[in-house]
Design an enzyme around this catalytic site. Sequence first.
Site, PDB file in Angstrom:
ATOM      1  N   ASP A  46       0.853  -1.199   0.000  1.00 16.98           N
ATOM      2  CA  ASP A  46       0.000   0.000   0.000  1.00 16.98           C
ATOM      3  C   ASP A  46       0.886   1.245   0.000  1.00 16.98           C
ATOM      4  O   ASP A  46       1.627   1.465   0.957  1.00 16.98           O
ATOM      5  CB  ASP A  46      -0.885  -0.069   1.261  1.00 16.98           C
ATOM      6  CG  ASP A  46      -1.670   1.206   1.496  1.00 16.98           C
ATOM      7  OD1 ASP A  46      -1.840   1.979   0.534  1.00 16.98           O
ATOM      8  OD2 ASP A  46      -2.128   1.405   2.638  1.00 16.98           O
ATOM      9  N   ASP A  50      -3.966   4.019   2.702  1.00 17.37           N
ATOM     10  CA  ASP A  50      -5.411   3.815   2.881  1.00 17.37           C
ATOM     11  C   ASP A  50      -5.738   2.371   3.308  1.00 17.37           C
ATOM     12  O   ASP A  50      -6.899   1.995   3.392  1.00 17.37           O
ATOM     13  CB  ASP A  50      -6.192   4.203   1.613  1.00 17.37           C
ATOM     14  CG  ASP A  50      -5.891   3.286   0.431  1.00 17.37           C
ATOM     15  OD1 ASP A  50      -5.000   2.403   0.562  1.00 17.37           O
ATOM     16  OD2 ASP A  50      -6.534   3.443  -0.622  1.00 17.37           O
ATOM     17  N   ASP A  54      -1.875  -1.197  -3.776  1.00 18.74           N
ATOM     18  CA  ASP A  54      -2.159  -0.443  -5.003  1.00 18.74           C
ATOM     19  C   ASP A  54      -1.031  -0.619  -6.025  1.00 18.74           C
ATOM     20  O   ASP A  54      -0.005  -1.241  -5.740  1.00 18.74           O
ATOM     21  CB  ASP A  54      -2.397   1.041  -4.685  1.00 18.74           C
ATOM     22  CG  ASP A  54      -1.341   1.597  -3.735  1.00 18.74           C
ATOM     23  OD1 ASP A  54      -0.158   1.292  -3.956  1.00 18.74           O
ATOM     24  OD2 ASP A  54      -1.697   2.301  -2.764  1.00 18.74           O
ATOM     25  N   ASP A 123      -6.062 -10.422 -15.602  1.00 18.20           N
ATOM     26  CA  ASP A 123      -7.201 -11.269 -15.224  1.00 18.20           C
ATOM     27  C   ASP A 123      -8.429 -10.764 -15.985  1.00 18.20           C
ATOM     28  O   ASP A 123      -8.764  -9.580 -15.912  1.00 18.20           O
ATOM     29  CB  ASP A 123      -7.438 -11.133 -13.709  1.00 18.20           C
ATOM     30  CG  ASP A 123      -7.959 -12.402 -13.083  1.00 18.20           C
ATOM     31  OD1 ASP A 123      -8.750 -13.094 -13.733  1.00 18.20           O
ATOM     32  OD2 ASP A 123      -7.582 -12.694 -11.924  1.00 18.20           O
ATOM     33  N   ASP A 225     -11.135 -15.834 -16.095  1.00 25.17           N
ATOM     34  CA  ASP A 225     -11.759 -16.179 -14.822  1.00 25.17           C
ATOM     35  C   ASP A 225     -13.077 -16.923 -15.030  1.00 25.17           C
ATOM     36  O   ASP A 225     -13.935 -16.452 -15.787  1.00 25.17           O
ATOM     37  CB  ASP A 225     -12.040 -14.878 -14.054  1.00 25.17           C
ATOM     38  CG  ASP A 225     -12.690 -15.135 -12.710  1.00 25.17           C
ATOM     39  OD1 ASP A 225     -11.998 -15.632 -11.817  1.00 25.17           O
ATOM     40  OD2 ASP A 225     -13.898 -14.855 -12.569  1.00 25.17           O
ATOM     41  N   GLU A 280      -9.204 -20.538 -16.156  1.00 28.49           N
ATOM     42  CA  GLU A 280      -9.383 -20.979 -14.776  1.00 28.49           C
ATOM     43  C   GLU A 280     -10.463 -22.043 -14.803  1.00 28.49           C
ATOM     44  O   GLU A 280     -11.588 -21.789 -15.212  1.00 28.49           O
ATOM     45  CB  GLU A 280      -9.830 -19.823 -13.885  1.00 28.49           C
ATOM     46  CG  GLU A 280      -9.861 -20.251 -12.432  1.00 28.49           C
ATOM     47  CD  GLU A 280     -10.953 -19.610 -11.600  1.00 28.49           C
ATOM     48  OE1 GLU A 280     -10.879 -19.722 -10.387  1.00 28.49           O
ATOM     49  OE2 GLU A 280     -11.892 -19.031 -12.157  1.00 28.49           O
ATOM     50  N   HIS A 346      -5.384 -17.056  -4.550  1.00 30.88           N
ATOM     51  CA  HIS A 346      -6.180 -16.151  -3.710  1.00 30.88           C
ATOM     52  C   HIS A 346      -7.518 -16.762  -3.284  1.00 30.88           C
ATOM     53  O   HIS A 346      -8.239 -16.152  -2.508  1.00 30.88           O
ATOM     54  CB  HIS A 346      -6.422 -14.867  -4.493  1.00 30.88           C
ATOM     55  CG  HIS A 346      -7.276 -15.109  -5.700  1.00 30.88           C
ATOM     56  ND1 HIS A 346      -6.827 -15.840  -6.784  1.00 30.88           N
ATOM     57  CD2 HIS A 346      -8.554 -14.785  -5.970  1.00 30.88           C
ATOM     58  CE1 HIS A 346      -7.788 -15.921  -7.661  1.00 30.88           C
ATOM     59  NE2 HIS A 346      -8.855 -15.303  -7.210  1.00 30.88           N
ATOM     60  N   ASP A 347      -7.879 -17.907  -3.827  1.00 34.47           N
ATOM     61  CA  ASP A 347      -9.146 -18.550  -3.460  1.00 34.47           C
ATOM     62  C   ASP A 347      -8.937 -19.662  -2.446  1.00 34.47           C
ATOM     63  O   ASP A 347      -9.861 -20.440  -2.176  1.00 34.47           O
ATOM     64  CB  ASP A 347      -9.810 -19.164  -4.701  1.00 34.47           C
ATOM     65  CG  ASP A 347     -10.356 -18.099  -5.636  1.00 34.47           C
ATOM     66  OD1 ASP A 347     -10.674 -17.001  -5.164  1.00 34.47           O
ATOM     67  OD2 ASP A 347     -10.465 -18.376  -6.848  1.00 34.47           O
TER      68      ASP A 347
HETATM   69  O1  TEU Z   1     -13.185 -18.280  -9.067  1.00 35.58           O
HETATM   70  C1  TEU Z   1     -14.094 -19.154  -9.691  1.00 35.58           C
HETATM   71  C2  TEU Z   1     -14.567 -20.231  -8.828  1.00 35.58           C
HETATM   72  O2  TEU Z   1     -15.211 -21.145  -9.284  1.00 35.58           O
HETATM   73  C3  TEU Z   1     -14.360 -20.008  -7.381  1.00 35.58           C
HETATM   74  O3  TEU Z   1     -15.632 -19.728  -6.934  1.00 35.58           O
HETATM   75  C4  TEU Z   1     -13.819 -21.070  -6.545  1.00 35.58           C
HETATM   76  O4  TEU Z   1     -14.524 -22.269  -6.696  1.00 35.58           O
HETATM   77  C5  TEU Z   1     -13.954 -20.576  -5.113  1.00 35.58           C
HETATM   78  O5  TEU Z   1     -13.248 -19.356  -5.003  1.00 35.58           O
HETATM   79  C6  TEU Z   1     -13.455 -21.518  -4.105  1.00 35.58           C
HETATM   80  O6  TEU Z   1     -13.697 -20.935  -2.835  1.00 35.58           O
HETATM   81  C7  TEU Z   1     -12.955 -17.065  -9.695  1.00 35.58           C
HETATM   82  C8  TEU Z   1     -11.984 -16.229  -8.886  1.00 35.58           C
HETATM   83  O7  TEU Z   1     -10.760 -16.892  -8.771  1.00 35.58           O
HETATM   84  C9  TEU Z   1     -12.599 -15.910  -7.559  1.00 35.58           C
HETATM   85  O8  TEU Z   1     -11.735 -15.156  -6.756  1.00 35.58           O
HETATM   86  C10 TEU Z   1     -13.866 -15.140  -7.803  1.00 35.58           C
HETATM   87  O9  TEU Z   1     -14.506 -14.908  -6.581  1.00 35.58           O
HETATM   88  C11 TEU Z   1     -14.810 -15.886  -8.738  1.00 35.58           C
HETATM   89  O10 TEU Z   1     -14.143 -16.335  -9.910  1.00 35.58           O
HETATM   90  C12 TEU Z   1     -15.895 -14.972  -9.225  1.00 35.58           C
HETATM   91  O11 TEU Z   1     -15.380 -14.055 -10.122  1.00 35.58           O
END
Ligand code: TEU
Length: 571
Positions: A46, A50, A54, A123, A225, A280, A346-347
């Site tokens: 950052d 904030d 960024d 993305d 995505d 993805e 990140h998921d």
């Molecule tokens: O993720 C797609 C997706 O199918 C996810 O929902 C995944 O199964 C889930 O995050 C598991 O907890 C993409 C992105 O990577 C995610 O960050 C987004 O939230 C999602 O698309 C919606 O755009």
Amino acid sequence: MKMRMLAVFIFFFGFITNNFSQTNSTNQKWWKEAVVYQIYPRSFKDSDGDGIGDLKGIISKLDYIKSLGVDVVWLNPIYSSPNDDNGYDISDYQNIMKEFGTMKDFDVLLKGLHDRGIKFVMDVVVNHSSDEHEWFKQSRSSRTNPYRNYYHWWPAEKGEPPYRFSQFDVNHNAWKYDSLTNAYYLHFFSTKQPDLNWENPKVRKEVFDMMNFWAKKGVDGFRLDAFQFACKDTTWPIFPKEDYPKDFIKYHAMVDPIHNYLKEMYDNVLSKYDVMSVAEGAGRNFQDAHDLVDADRNELNLAYAFDPIDARWSKDYSMLKMKKIFSKWDSVFVNKGWLSIFLANHDNARLVSRFGNDEPQYREVSSKMLTTFLLSMRGTPFYYNGDELGMTNIRLSKIEDYKDIAALNGYKYVQSIKGDTSKFMTFLKESGRDNGRTPYQWNTSINAGFGTGKSWLPVNPNYKTINAELENKDANSCLNYFRKAIQLRKQNKVLVYGKYNLIDADNEKVYAYTRELNGKKLLVVLNFTKENTSFKTVYDLSKAKILLSNYSITSKNKTLKPYEAVVFEIK
Ligand code: TEU
């Protein structure tokens, strides 16, 4: 007899084409040789206090990124967004999110990466937009608006629409009633993420124009995505209750004619530039995955499949299962097509917390073991920022502390069905997406050096011991191990193109495999447990050369210490 000759012929033909395909220079691509480093911009650095990362923050760390040795940076969405899902809900595809900076900052960032020989992947979120996108505002304003058909609407006079599952909706219902035009719209994710109607050629043109805009700016690739869900069967059939929505992928993914749309994307955008493209999600099965990335089909370059990471939470998770999954995926792509290799993003929860062991005595060594795995498999490694430091899950205990829409709405859903919320919290602590999204740990100063303001997600309190500055100075740190492993991959094309072969397949603790190319053979052995163990191999290790190891002393007697990882060159 004839059959046997045929079999022998097929065997030799397969052998020749297989070896040919590994070494044939036309099959060698920069995106196969690259290590992709994923940066979660909200949490990286950052610059203005904030509390939100960024673009200027990333710019200030370009030399650090370069020092890692990575070839490509993929940033999560940076477009204008009301941030219902941290940028995955886009309200303007040709502008930068105000919290992240300006288009000028973007241009500086792109140039800064290119000046350092690093490519950039954008993305692209086009299964859905934000409900605050002008297209949707128009679309919902009246049934006759020219944008009406940009999204999926179901007129309420027809009764309730056939049930569709939504991942982020509080009731898991993908249809939301909108009184303005007395109709329901479809949203596979949150109510603020309406699904775009890919059947409408105007939508496709808008998307391709937008991608061309970024490609002309010089971006080097696109990550699509949730694209496997983009096509819908607009006859809206009722899906069988026995397995829907339990197995929603089977019904939502790769609906016809998605491949035609990908070919259109290829013709209109991807074929015109030297860009990489990655999907993805890899569809419902191996065939889907293969069709997405078979070079002869002119669709995409790479896909990433979820099976390996999803398997971690399945009831029957075991090392054997993991090995089977990875080996099967590899076998499908031996001759054609290419995959990505990843175990975190990140998921997901943090790499070391999910697949290694983040207890203090094992954190470093298991983190290094996982790095060895990701950088020695066949496929393009996608490595998530912070994992190179061995950052761990934060395990927030109160739902109020979570920011992720999936967590918050998931909790509300459990409440609404009077489910077990404490069980859900246990699940979130281990696997919630916010675990992987806490601020990057730069140093021991306030907020781990992320920024001066209160960060949008709390900093993991372990930043005093786990941070980039300390690790940079320590030759044996996770960070420096990551750098070493990258160099090893760069110096040994066998790690990129070499044939993968699982060995000691029944070993429940050790994942061992060889990589082989043009007579060079490497053996990778990884102990995925905290016990001392051993492995079987026909190779004489006494003559082998140790190329990489996560312990200072490595033996050649086929035994492994807790989470030990070794890459041998077989002589
Ligand atoms: O993720 C797609 C997706 O199918 C996810 O929902 C995944 O199964 C889930 O995050 C598991 O907890 C993409 C992105 O990577 C995610 O960050 C987004 O939230 C999602 O698309 C919606 O755009």
